[in-house]
Design an enzyme around this catalytic site. Structure first.
Site, PDB file in Angstrom:
ATOM      1  N   GLY A   1       0.380  -1.455  -0.212  1.00  0.00           N
ATOM      2  CA  GLY A   1       0.434  -0.439  -0.253  1.00  0.00           C
ATOM      3  C   GLY A   1       0.846   1.316  -0.045  1.00  0.00           C
TER       4      GLY A   1
ATOM      5  N   GLU B   1       1.402   6.241   7.457  1.00  0.00           N
ATOM      6  CA  GLU B   1       2.302   6.511   6.894  1.00  0.00           C
ATOM      7  C   GLU B   1       2.735   7.835   7.981  1.00  0.00           C
ATOM      8  OE1 GLU B   1       3.130   3.729   5.746  1.00  0.00           O
ATOM      9  OE2 GLU B   1       1.611   2.608   4.996  1.00  0.00           O
TER      10      GLU B   1
HETATM   11  N1  TRP Z   1       5.211  -0.343   6.196  1.00  0.00           N
HETATM   12  C1  TRP Z   1       4.450  -0.331   5.053  1.00  0.00           C
HETATM   13  C2  TRP Z   1       3.469   0.087   5.783  1.00  0.00           C
HETATM   14  O1  TRP Z   1       2.945  -0.673   6.484  1.00  0.00           O
HETATM   15  C3  TRP Z   1       4.842  -1.374   4.207  1.00  0.00           C
HETATM   16  C4  TRP Z   1       5.414  -2.630   3.885  1.00  0.00           C
HETATM   17  C5  TRP Z   1       6.072  -3.359   4.294  1.00  0.00           C
HETATM   18  C6  TRP Z   1       6.078  -2.154   2.433  1.00  0.00           C
HETATM   19  N2  TRP Z   1       7.049  -4.139   3.443  1.00  0.00           N
HETATM   20  C7  TRP Z   1       6.710  -3.467   2.193  1.00  0.00           C
HETATM   21  C8  TRP Z   1       5.283  -1.616   1.769  1.00  0.00           C
HETATM   22  C9  TRP Z   1       6.809  -3.841   1.215  1.00  0.00           C
HETATM   23  C10 TRP Z   1       5.634  -1.362   0.117  1.00  0.00           C
HETATM   24  C11 TRP Z   1       7.364  -1.974   0.250  1.00  0.00           C
HETATM   25  O2  TRP Z   1       3.001   1.000   5.943  1.00  0.00           O
HETATM   26 ZN    ZN Z   2       2.484   0.547   8.304  1.00  0.00          ZN
END
Ligand code: TRP
Ligand code: ZN
Length: 867
Positions: free
Chosen positions: A260, A297
């Site tokens: 996302g 985010e």
């Molecule tokens: N940390 C991101 C969220 O939850 C999600 C995420 C983890 C992510 N790995 C990813 C997004 C790889 C894109 C690609 O907001």
């Molecule tokens: Zn997150």
């Protein structure tokens, strides 16, 4: 497999042998030959003189220690070990990567004409050799060099400290991020964008520049994202007393993205699906999704970035908490009950299904092969429910005290789930010893409740038993601390006071034993009990409600969620009963009192429009799957179809009146307008099942001035299999085939087409000019919707649905394993089906297991499932 992928265990955590305090990066961007120079200040922390760095999929060009070439190192496919280093030293590494060929979309890659990065969880090691672990926090500077004409915008984390022109038409921008961070929060973007700018004044009076970067021509689809960002910043100040910390906050929307969005410090990278919206292209659901993800985010800046995770087993520390925060944000800005209903649907459907699958794991996993496989509904959604239970047990005031203490103790560091719980415990004085089990125990607990009324003693007794069935990862289960929110009602719907042991008590019972009885005193008549209000714990509830009691609660329960839940339980009773009737070749039934109860909801002028619409959404196929050990796909389909059809027939006049009275002349996206559209389109979905269906759907499609109404017409035509469907689908595809994001809605309808010929159309659709197996959004729309929400066709007895998915997975195993690994989930659940289907599903898993280049993402899931 040439080399068996190795698992890592939570219990094996060791603090790092070396750390890096500062890193200076220089990127010389090129489609196929990008050079990256990384100069790090390294400190030895323990006695080892071997510095072990992670790195894969790139070429090592040079390596210097303290400015001197150093060739005392050994290399494998995934690691670089530098020998004989000690104390403090400077490490300078140059690597070369090929962004153009990077279809896995991890590390540095090209999205359309631009460059971008994705480093969570372990993508930075595809950029340079590094201590790629979240407990190594460094200050980053990043110099980005690229062709000025093709890439006028060069972005990275933090503040822009200098920029200038170079030879050969190139230019550079130099960025400095003052906050130490783990490598997974690094980001770089280069491209030619349109930019929407604004400013936000924080509550302490600092000005923050806000910038949203989108592909050229999309500026008219950015205002909602900006509004959502500003609302997020304000809400975090008001509710959590948290302020933004840099002078600039950037969001970039890209078309090629595995998930996302990503919370990189000061530079969020988003799937364009969660940024772009205008009336003509986005539905109300899209608008609300954008608000939620922008919020999510942004909230990570404190819960994720300022306090990050010590190791990846602690992922729920940031994700569960941040989901909780984004859910609260959406609830405070919009309808709390509608938000709660939709979150609970995700728990009861896909999250409970994950608990019942070979991938079952606690919110803090114990064992991981590929970290990308653990960005799950369990870590995110159940993780949020665990935070929510603490909020329920502590109350808002104590919870906020806990948050404050958590930041006092851990700001600027990498923390653990235990650190969070301890802060909550210390700040509130509430003992969470037993509660901690929610972090280590997997599975869905079942609460079985019975009641007894003693008229003579005027006592009402509730006996609560808890049991957590074994899961595939864990056989032994213990009693959990479960907050059970209840209310008792008199026959006229008045709330009874809860008295236990001669004291008035609150609504939340603490369930801590395998079996407990609560005796309520001064209960003057036999009450109706409302159980698990607000879904106060992520459990399955068993209580033998009569139809009369459920209908009573649908009318008299004091909160909307409890009314909705009563309606769902009533529907569940008749879905179950009718599944049995189908299986026994008996005629199907839905009693008039049930229909009348739903008529009452539809005609109740005091209820919110959006809420009424939720009351009429039947539990879906996936949720119903969770009620059975062995699933009868066709019987579920027939039972659901019958209930929908019966409500449509018997409430046709009321749906019709609702439909016509809720027409809006002017389009807006405020919550009231969204609610009206939602109920009107809910009515349409039922009317589509009657003789006026064809004409109403066609008229709505032709007159719609917004995507919500357009899609509602198409969804109704699709699920009711109206003959107008083909005409609408063709018209839509002609209008929108230039726009992949809009076409995703069309691909979803193709993927979820209930027609028995759907699969051959889906195969043809893969040749549509808007489709590409390189783009995760397209894959998920067409193929993901087929596998996850077209039960009848995916589970076709012929096995063709499984084979189709198997073929796609063979491709994606090479080009994008992360996306493949999400797509495979429906196949892992073969144990839920009859033995013929099991054989066919396992055949597809075996095809993958036999590959000699099976990616470790798929390896982890396939081997677990076949074990
Ligand atoms: N940390 C991101 C969220 O939850 C999600 C995420 C983890 C992510 N790995 C990813 C997004 C790889 C894109 C690609 O907001
Ligand atoms: Zn997150």
């Amino acid at each position: 497999m040439s080399q068996q992928p190795q698992a890592k265990f939570r219990s094996d955590y060791q603090s790092p042998e070396f750390t890096i305090s500062d890193i200076d990066l220089v990127f010389d961007l090129d489609d196929t030959n990008t050079f990256i120079s990384a100069t790090s200040k390294v400190q030895q922390l323990k006695k080892s003189t071997d510095l072990l760095l992670e790195g894969e999929g790139m070429t090592l060009v040079s390596l210097k220690i303290n400015d001197v070439d150093h060739d005392d190192y050994t290399q494998t496919d995934t690691q670089l070990t530098i020998h004989n280093v000690s104390g403090d030293f400077t490490l300078a590494i140059v690597t070369e990567v090929n962004p153009q060929e990077n279809t896995a979309l991890e590390g540095l890659y090209k999205s359309g004409d631009g460059f971008c990065t994705q480093c969570e969880a372990e993508g930075f090691r595809r950029i340079t050799y590094y201590l790629d672990r979240p407990d190594v926090l460094a200050r980053f500077t990043t110099k980005v060099i690229a062709d000025k004409k093709a890439y006028p915008h060069l972005l990275s984390n933090g503040n822009r400290v200098s920029h200038g022109d170079l030879d050969d038409g190139k230019h550079f921008v130099h960025w400095q991020d003052p906050f130490p961070k783990p490598a997974y929060l690094f980001a770089l973007v280069a491209g030619n964008f349109d930019v929407l700018t604004d400013t936000y004044k924080t509550k302490s009076g600092r000005d923050v520049a806000l910038e949203i970067y989108v592909d050229q021509g999309n500026l008219d689809r950015t205002p909602h994202a900006m509004t959502s960002l500003i609302n997020s910043m304000k809400w975090d100040e008001d509710r959590f007393d948290l302020e933004y910390d840099l002078d600039i906050y950037m969001i970039v929307a890209v078309d090629f993205f595995n998930m996302g969005a990503m919370e990189n410090k000061g530079l969020n990278v988003f799937n364009s699906k969660f940024v772009l919206a205008k009336q003509e292209t986005a539905t109300d659901t899209d608008y609300l999704g954008i608000e939620a993800v922008i919020g999510h985010e942004y909230f990570h800046n404190w819960t994720g970035n300022r306090v990050t995770c010590r190791d990846w087993f602690q992922l729920s520390l940031k994700e569960g908490l941040t989901v909780f925060r984004d859910q609260e944000f959406s609830s405070d800005l919009g309808s709390r009950s509608v938000n709660r209903i939709n979150n609970v649907r995700i728990m009861r459907g896909p999250q409970f299904a994950e608990d019942a699958s070979p991938m079952a794991h606690p919110i803090r996993p114990e064992k991981v092969i590929e970290m990308n496989n653990f960005y799950t509904l369990t870590v995110y959604e159940k993780g949020s429910e665990v935070i929510r239970m603490m909020h329920t047990l502590l109350g808002e005031v104590n919870f906020q005290k806990g948050m404050k203490l958590y930041f006092e103790r851990h700001d600027g560091t990498a923390a653990t789930c235990e650190d969070f719980v301890l802060a909550m415990e210390n700040a509130s004085g509430i003992d969470l010893t037993q509660f901690r089990l929610w972090y280590s125990q997997s599975g869905t607990p079942v609460l079985s409740v019975t009641s007894e009324y003693d008229e003579v003693k005027q006592e009402y007794a509730l006996t609560v038993k808890q049991h957590t069935p074994a899961t595939e990862d864990q056989t032994e289960k213990s009693a959990l601390h479960i907050p059970l929110d209840i209310e008792l009602y008199t026959r006229d719907g008045a709330v009874m006071e809860l008295r236990c042991n001669n004291e008035n008590i609150g609504n939340v019972l603490n369930i801590v034993e395998e079996q407990q009885t609560f005796v309520f005193q001064d209960v003057s008549e036999k009450p109706v009990v409302s159980l698990l209000r607000e879904f106060s714990a992520p459990v399955k509830l068993n209580y033998a409600y009569s139809d009369e009691e459920l209908i009573f609660l649908m009318i008299h329960a004091k909160n909307d969620f409890a009314r909705w839940d009563a309606g769902q339980m009533l529907l569940a009773n008749y879905i179950r009963a009718n599944i049995t009737h189908v299986q026994n070749n008996e005629s199907l039934v839905l009693p008039e009192v049930v229909v009348d109860a739903f008529r009452g909801v539809l005609l109740n002028a005091e209820l919110d429009h959006a809420f009424i619409a939720e009351m009429f959404v039947l539990p879906n196929h996936n949720e119903i799957t969770g009620w059975f050990d062995t699933v009868d796909v066709d019987a579920i389909d027939k039972a659901l179809g019958f209930i929908k059809q019966t409500l449509a027939r018997d409430l046709k006049d009321e749906f019709s009146a609702t439909y016509h009275s809720l027409k809006q002349e002017i389009y807006s996206v405020d919550h009231d307008a969204i609610g009206k559209r939602s109920l009107r389109n809910c009515a349409l979905s039922y009317l589509a099942k009657t003789d006026v269906g064809e004409s109403l759907v066609e008229a709505q499609y032709n007159s719609a001035d917004n995507m919500t109404d357009t899609m509602a017409a198409m969804v109704s035509a699709n699920s009711a299999e109206l003959s107008i469907r083909e005409t609408l689908m063709n018209d839509f595809s002609e209008k929108w085939s230039h726009d992949g994001l809009v076409m995703d809605k069309w691909f979803i309808l193709q993927g979820s087409n209930p027609n028995i010929e759907a699969l051959s159309t889906i195969k043809e659709t893969m040749n549509h000019k808007a489709f590409s197996l390189k783009n995760p959004n397209r894959i998920r729309s067409l193929i993901g919707s087929f596998a996850a929400s077209n039960a009848v066709n995916f589970h076709s007895k012929s096995g063709k649905g499984y084979a189709f998915l198997g073929n796609i997975l063979l491709d994606l195993n090479v080009s994008n394993p992360q996306v493949a690994s999400r797509l495979i989930d429906p196949l892992l659940k073969f144990k839920k089906y009859d033995s013929d289907r099991q054989t066919l599903m396992k055949e597809q898993l075996q095809r993958l297991a036999d590959l000699d280049n099976l990616a470790k993402d798929l390896f982890e899931k396939v081997t677990k499932a076949l074990a």
